[in-house]
Design an enzyme around this catalytic site. Sequence first.
Site, mmCIF file in Angstrom:
data_model
loop_
_atom_site.group_PDB
_atom_site.id
_atom_site.type_symbol
_atom_site.label_atom_id
_atom_site.label_comp_id
_atom_site.label_asym_id
_atom_site.label_seq_id
_atom_site.Cartn_x
_atom_site.Cartn_y
_atom_site.Cartn_z
ATOM 1 N N HIS A 72 48.363 41.148 42.476
ATOM 2 C CA HIS A 72 50.014 41.879 42.569
ATOM 3 C C HIS A 72 50.387 41.894 43.666
ATOM 4 C CE1 HIS A 72 47.176 45.006 45.768
ATOM 5 N NE2 HIS A 72 47.068 43.338 45.602
ATOM 6 N N GLU B 246 38.636 44.790 47.205
ATOM 7 C CA GLU B 246 39.892 44.459 47.562
ATOM 8 C C GLU B 246 39.422 42.796 47.991
ATOM 9 O OE1 GLU B 246 43.389 44.910 49.412
ATOM 10 O OE2 GLU B 246 43.526 45.527 47.487
ATOM 11 N N HIS C 235 42.831 38.227 35.140
ATOM 12 C CA HIS C 235 43.688 36.566 35.145
ATOM 13 C C HIS C 235 45.138 37.849 34.358
ATOM 14 C CE1 HIS C 235 40.705 34.414 35.299
ATOM 15 N NE2 HIS C 235 41.218 32.970 35.873
ATOM 16 N N CYS D 286 51.504 42.558 52.262
ATOM 17 C CA CYS D 286 50.993 42.430 50.907
ATOM 18 C C CYS D 286 52.029 43.517 50.067
ATOM 19 C CB CYS D 286 50.362 43.760 50.491
ATOM 20 S SG CYS D 286 48.683 43.486 51.908
ATOM 21 N N HIS E 37 50.750 38.611 45.467
ATOM 22 C CA HIS E 37 49.683 37.641 46.063
ATOM 23 C C HIS E 37 48.323 37.718 44.660
ATOM 24 C CE1 HIS E 37 49.022 41.757 48.726
ATOM 25 N NE2 HIS E 37 47.952 41.192 48.165
ATOM 26 N N HIS F 295 44.279 38.564 43.929
ATOM 27 C CA HIS F 295 42.315 38.671 45.006
ATOM 28 C C HIS F 295 40.700 38.104 43.794
ATOM 29 C CE1 HIS F 295 43.739 41.060 48.403
ATOM 30 N NE2 HIS F 295 44.471 41.775 47.320
#
Length: 116
Positions: free
Chosen positions: A14, A99, A65, A24, A28, A30
């Site tokens: 996201h 996260e 994914h 952010c 990137h 998580h």
Amino acid sequence: MYYVSKKFEIAASHRLQTEPPTKCSRLHGHNYRVEIFCRSEELDANGMVADFGLIKARVFDALDHRDLNEVLPFNPTSENIARWICGQVPHCYKVSVQETSGNTAVYIKDFVPGDL
């Protein structure tokens, strides 16, 4: 009252829309750790509060994914993701979205002090 919970990891990317932009704001990923809590005073015809397969289909299958900016209609912060997940699962009253090891958001529907 019956209670059930389901835990799983979602690997997703996201980028956050923040003002001012932060690191952010760049794309990137998580490995989110999600826990979904459901409750009901009565069991359904199958003897369940919520079908774990249904939870997986509505949440894990929808987000794993994926680029969350492409599949969710809001800024995909952990807080917003937790609220969205709660709305996808019957009898869900609480969702935790971790996260990173140090960053967790919790959404509680109809929060009552002491629910945490």
